[in-house]
Each structure stands twice: as structure tokens, then as C-alpha cells.
Scaffold this motif. Sequence first.
Motif, PDB file in Angstrom:
ATOM      1  N   VAL A  42     -96.130  16.167 -28.704  1.00 15.87           N
ATOM      2  CA  VAL A  42     -95.624  14.855 -28.105  1.00 15.87           C
ATOM      3  C   VAL A  42     -94.284  14.559 -28.301  1.00 15.87           C
ATOM      4  CG1 VAL A  42     -96.116  12.545 -28.400  1.00 15.87           C
ATOM      5  CG2 VAL A  42     -97.760  13.958 -28.992  1.00 15.87           C
ATOM      6  N   GLN A  43     -93.449  14.527 -27.087  1.00 16.03           N
ATOM      7  CA  GLN A  43     -91.805  13.939 -27.144  1.00 16.03           C
ATOM      8  C   GLN A  43     -91.818  12.660 -26.504  1.00 16.03           C
ATOM      9  OE1 GLN A  43     -89.671  16.850 -24.614  1.00 16.03           O
ATOM     10  NE2 GLN A  43     -87.830  15.573 -24.961  1.00 16.03           N
ATOM     11  N   ASP A  44     -90.992  11.918 -27.490  1.00 18.77           N
ATOM     12  CA  ASP A  44     -90.711  10.490 -26.952  1.00 18.77           C
ATOM     13  C   ASP A  44     -89.171  10.427 -27.071  1.00 18.77           C
ATOM     14  OD1 ASP A  44     -90.503   7.799 -26.535  1.00 18.77           O
ATOM     15  OD2 ASP A  44     -91.500   7.141 -28.440  1.00 18.77           O
ATOM     16  N   GLY A  45     -88.508  10.968 -25.961  1.00 13.55           N
ATOM     17  CA  GLY A  45     -86.937  10.994 -26.055  1.00 13.55           C
ATOM     18  C   GLY A  45     -86.600  11.944 -27.026  1.00 13.55           C
ATOM     19  N   LYS A  46     -85.867  11.746 -28.024  1.00 12.28           N
ATOM     20  CA  LYS A  46     -85.571  12.711 -29.153  1.00 12.28           C
ATOM     21  C   LYS A  46     -86.444  13.094 -30.192  1.00 12.28           C
ATOM     22  CE  LYS A  46     -80.579  12.582 -28.119  1.00 12.28           C
ATOM     23  NZ  LYS A  46     -79.435  12.589 -28.981  1.00 12.28           N
ATOM     24  N   LYS A  47     -87.670  12.214 -30.259  1.00  9.68           N
ATOM     25  CA  LYS A  47     -88.594  12.335 -31.300  1.00  9.68           C
ATOM     26  C   LYS A  47     -89.528  13.146 -30.833  1.00  9.68           C
ATOM     27  CE  LYS A  47     -87.563   7.724 -33.222  1.00  9.68           C
ATOM     28  NZ  LYS A  47     -87.770   6.750 -34.157  1.00  9.68           N
ATOM     29  N   GLY A  55    -107.455  27.530 -36.668  1.00  7.19           N
ATOM     30  CA  GLY A  55    -108.776  27.404 -37.441  1.00  7.19           C
ATOM     31  C   GLY A  55    -109.221  26.273 -38.055  1.00  7.19           C
ATOM     32  N   SER A  56    -109.087  26.015 -39.333  1.00  8.14           N
ATOM     33  CA  SER A  56    -109.491  24.799 -40.154  1.00  8.14           C
ATOM     34  C   SER A  56    -107.925  24.334 -40.567  1.00  8.14           C
ATOM     35  CB  SER A  56    -110.352  24.869 -41.144  1.00  8.14           C
ATOM     36  OG  SER A  56    -109.911  25.760 -42.200  1.00  8.14           O
ATOM     37  N   LYS A  57    -106.869  24.984 -40.334  1.00  6.12           N
ATOM     38  CA  LYS A  57    -105.569  24.613 -40.918  1.00  6.12           C
ATOM     39  C   LYS A  57    -104.779  23.597 -39.895  1.00  6.12           C
ATOM     40  CE  LYS A  57    -101.454  26.726 -43.077  1.00  6.12           C
ATOM     41  NZ  LYS A  57    -101.028  25.287 -42.982  1.00  6.12           N
ATOM     42  N   VAL A  58    -104.494  22.804 -40.332  1.00 10.43           N
ATOM     43  CA  VAL A  58    -103.408  21.749 -39.218  1.00 10.43           C
ATOM     44  C   VAL A  58    -102.163  21.429 -39.956  1.00 10.43           C
ATOM     45  CG1 VAL A  58    -103.367  19.429 -38.321  1.00 10.43           C
ATOM     46  CG2 VAL A  58    -105.818  20.604 -38.441  1.00 10.43           C
ATOM     47  N   MET A  59    -101.164  22.034 -39.021  1.00  5.91           N
ATOM     48  CA  MET A  59     -99.814  21.836 -39.719  1.00  5.91           C
ATOM     49  C   MET A  59     -99.178  20.736 -38.726  1.00  5.91           C
ATOM     50  SD  MET A  59     -96.972  24.760 -40.295  1.00  5.91           S
ATOM     51  CE  MET A  59     -96.321  25.011 -38.738  1.00  5.91           C
ATOM     52  N   LYS A  60     -98.468  19.672 -39.347  1.00  2.09           N
ATOM     53  CA  LYS A  60     -97.964  18.682 -38.472  1.00  2.09           C
ATOM     54  C   LYS A  60     -96.286  18.426 -38.878  1.00  2.09           C
ATOM     55  CE  LYS A  60     -98.881  14.152 -36.673  1.00  2.09           C
ATOM     56  NZ  LYS A  60    -100.035  12.998 -36.724  1.00  2.09           N
ATOM     57  N   ASN A  61     -95.671  18.457 -37.934  1.00  4.01           N
ATOM     58  CA  ASN A  61     -94.203  18.168 -38.101  1.00  4.01           C
ATOM     59  C   ASN A  61     -93.475  17.107 -37.223  1.00  4.01           C
ATOM     60  OD1 ASN A  61     -93.467  20.175 -40.273  1.00  4.01           O
ATOM     61  ND2 ASN A  61     -93.802  22.030 -38.842  1.00  4.01           N
ATOM     62  N   GLN A  62     -93.013  16.360 -37.778  1.00  6.02           N
ATOM     63  CA  GLN A  62     -91.998  15.168 -36.998  1.00  6.02           C
ATOM     64  C   GLN A  62     -90.725  15.280 -37.396  1.00  6.02           C
ATOM     65  OE1 GLN A  62     -94.707  11.942 -38.681  1.00  6.02           O
ATOM     66  NE2 GLN A  62     -95.326  11.723 -36.399  1.00  6.02           N
ATOM     67  N   PHE A  63     -90.008  15.290 -36.100  1.00 10.23           N
ATOM     68  CA  PHE A  63     -88.564  15.462 -36.147  1.00 10.23           C
ATOM     69  C   PHE A  63     -87.820  14.736 -35.209  1.00 10.23           C
ATOM     70  CE2 PHE A  63     -90.047  19.322 -34.367  1.00 10.23           C
ATOM     71  CZ  PHE A  63     -88.948  19.363 -33.054  1.00 10.23           C
ATOM     72  N   THR A  64     -86.597  14.339 -35.315  1.00  6.88           N
ATOM     73  CA  THR A  64     -85.680  13.638 -34.277  1.00  6.88           C
ATOM     74  C   THR A  64     -84.531  14.751 -34.230  1.00  6.88           C
ATOM     75  OG1 THR A  64     -86.471  11.442 -34.944  1.00  6.88           O
ATOM     76  CG2 THR A  64     -84.437  11.718 -33.828  1.00  6.88           C
ATOM     77  N   ILE A  65     -84.076  14.991 -32.872  1.00  9.31           N
ATOM     78  CA  ILE A  65     -82.991  15.891 -32.480  1.00  9.31           C
ATOM     79  C   ILE A  65     -81.843  15.439 -33.383  1.00  9.31           C
ATOM     80  CG2 ILE A  65     -81.729  16.827 -30.522  1.00  9.31           C
ATOM     81  CD1 ILE A  65     -84.923  17.933 -30.664  1.00  9.31           C
ATOM     82  N   GLY A  66     -81.098  16.439 -34.084  1.00  3.74           N
ATOM     83  CA  GLY A  66     -80.257  16.270 -34.700  1.00  3.74           C
ATOM     84  C   GLY A  66     -79.911  15.520 -35.818  1.00  3.74           C
ATOM     85  N   GLU A  67     -81.239  15.126 -36.321  1.00  2.00           N
ATOM     86  CA  GLU A  67     -81.357  14.431 -37.679  1.00  2.00           C
ATOM     87  C   GLU A  67     -82.117  15.302 -38.723  1.00  2.00           C
ATOM     88  OE1 GLU A  67     -83.200  10.572 -37.357  1.00  2.00           O
ATOM     89  OE2 GLU A  67     -81.927   9.782 -35.782  1.00  2.00           O
ATOM     90  N   MET A  85     -81.123  20.508 -29.710  1.00  7.27           N
ATOM     91  CA  MET A  85     -81.688  20.810 -28.374  1.00  7.27           C
ATOM     92  C   MET A  85     -80.802  21.506 -27.746  1.00  7.27           C
ATOM     93  SD  MET A  85     -83.774  18.880 -25.520  1.00  7.27           S
ATOM     94  CE  MET A  85     -85.176  18.811 -26.346  1.00  7.27           C
ATOM     95  N   GLU A  86     -80.888  22.765 -27.328  1.00  6.25           N
ATOM     96  CA  GLU A  86     -80.041  23.696 -26.349  1.00  6.25           C
ATOM     97  C   GLU A  86     -80.531  23.372 -24.934  1.00  6.25           C
ATOM     98  OE1 GLU A  86     -79.400  27.455 -27.498  1.00  6.25           O
ATOM     99  OE2 GLU A  86     -78.638  26.853 -29.246  1.00  6.25           O
ATOM    100  N   GLY A  87     -79.710  22.713 -24.142  1.00  3.09           N
ATOM    101  CA  GLY A  87     -79.963  22.514 -22.714  1.00  3.09           C
ATOM    102  C   GLY A  87     -81.216  21.775 -22.759  1.00  3.09           C
ATOM    103  N   ASN A  88     -82.062  21.526 -21.983  1.00  5.92           N
ATOM    104  CA  ASN A  88     -83.105  20.675 -21.787  1.00  5.92           C
ATOM    105  C   ASN A  88     -84.657  21.175 -22.063  1.00  5.92           C
ATOM    106  OD1 ASN A  88     -83.581  21.736 -19.333  1.00  5.92           O
ATOM    107  ND2 ASN A  88     -84.001  19.914 -18.074  1.00  5.92           N
ATOM    108  N   ASN A  89     -84.549  22.406 -22.457  1.00  6.78           N
ATOM    109  CA  ASN A  89     -85.832  23.234 -22.733  1.00  6.78           C
ATOM    110  C   ASN A  89     -85.809  24.180 -23.902  1.00  6.78           C
ATOM    111  OD1 ASN A  89     -84.092  25.570 -21.804  1.00  6.78           O
ATOM    112  ND2 ASN A  89     -85.683  26.569 -20.848  1.00  6.78           N
ATOM    113  N   LYS A  90     -85.182  23.848 -24.876  1.00 10.07           N
ATOM    114  CA  LYS A  90     -85.003  24.743 -25.976  1.00 10.07           C
ATOM    115  C   LYS A  90     -84.627  24.083 -27.402  1.00 10.07           C
ATOM    116  CE  LYS A  90     -83.098  28.786 -25.126  1.00 10.07           C
ATOM    117  NZ  LYS A  90     -81.963  29.977 -24.840  1.00 10.07           N
ATOM    118  N   LEU A  91     -85.377  24.319 -28.237  1.00 14.61           N
ATOM    119  CA  LEU A  91     -85.455  23.550 -29.454  1.00 14.61           C
ATOM    120  C   LEU A  91     -84.902  24.796 -30.524  1.00 14.61           C
ATOM    121  CD1 LEU A  91     -88.408  21.673 -29.708  1.00 14.61           C
ATOM    122  CD2 LEU A  91     -86.269  20.467 -29.186  1.00 14.61           C
TER     123      LEU A  91
END
Length: 127
Positions: A42-47, A55-67, A85-91
Motif C-alpha cells: 500500500v503506497q500513500d505518497g511517500k509512505k 504460509g502462516s508467517k506474516v512480515m509487515k514493514n512500514q516506512f517513509t521514503i528518505g526517513e 526511491m530511484e526514479g518512480n519505480n525502484k525502492l
Amino acid sequence: MSFTGKYELQHQENFEPFMRALGLPEDQIQKGKELKSISEIVQDGKKFTVTITTGSKVMKNQFTIGEESELELINGEKVKAVVQMEGNNKLVTQVKGMKSVTELNGDTITYTMTMGDLTLKRVSKRI
């Protein structure tokens, strides 16, 4: 270009040697390579919120570009990192001697993680 969507793992290269290099136990590696992996982004601007279910393992990461953010690695370890972010399609981020690149091309996300001369490549398609 928005990363938002659900993606299913299609194929991966060098999973076993990469996981061994990270120190995962052999039984987890064997189990992990057989499981279907779904990534939801889920992308909301830079967030970003990235949830990976394997399987049963869930890994969740939240980040803001540049922070600086706390990210969970594939092996469950938590680290501080800055995602750029490099360009508009690469993290891109550097974590503990590893370079992680997530690239979006149309309906395909390619995730590449490099550690020394070992590269893990995972390709997922939007579902």
C-alpha cells in the motif's frame, strides 16, 4: 507509478544459498522454498506498508521514503534502515552489508537482494 497492489511470487533464484548465508536453519529453508508467498503493498505518497505472507508467517514493514524506519528482514531480524526511491519505480535500501532493490515494471515486481557475491532474486506478478 504506484506500487499499490497484491503480488504473488512466480519464481525465485538462489533462495537456498541466500537463506543459508543469512543463517536460517535447513528445515525452515526447505519449508520456505515450497510455500506460496503473497506481497501486499500500500503506497500513500511517500509512505509504504508492505505485508508479505508466506504460509502462516506474516512480515509487515512500514516506512517513509528518505526517513529511518525499523524493518524486519527475511530471517526475522529487525534493523534500522532508510529506503530511497530511484526514479518512480525502484525502492533501494542498504541493510547490514546487503543491498535490497524492489523494482516495479507494469504488473511485475522484481525483488533483488545482494550480499557479497550472492544474489537472491524473486519475481512476483500482480493478482
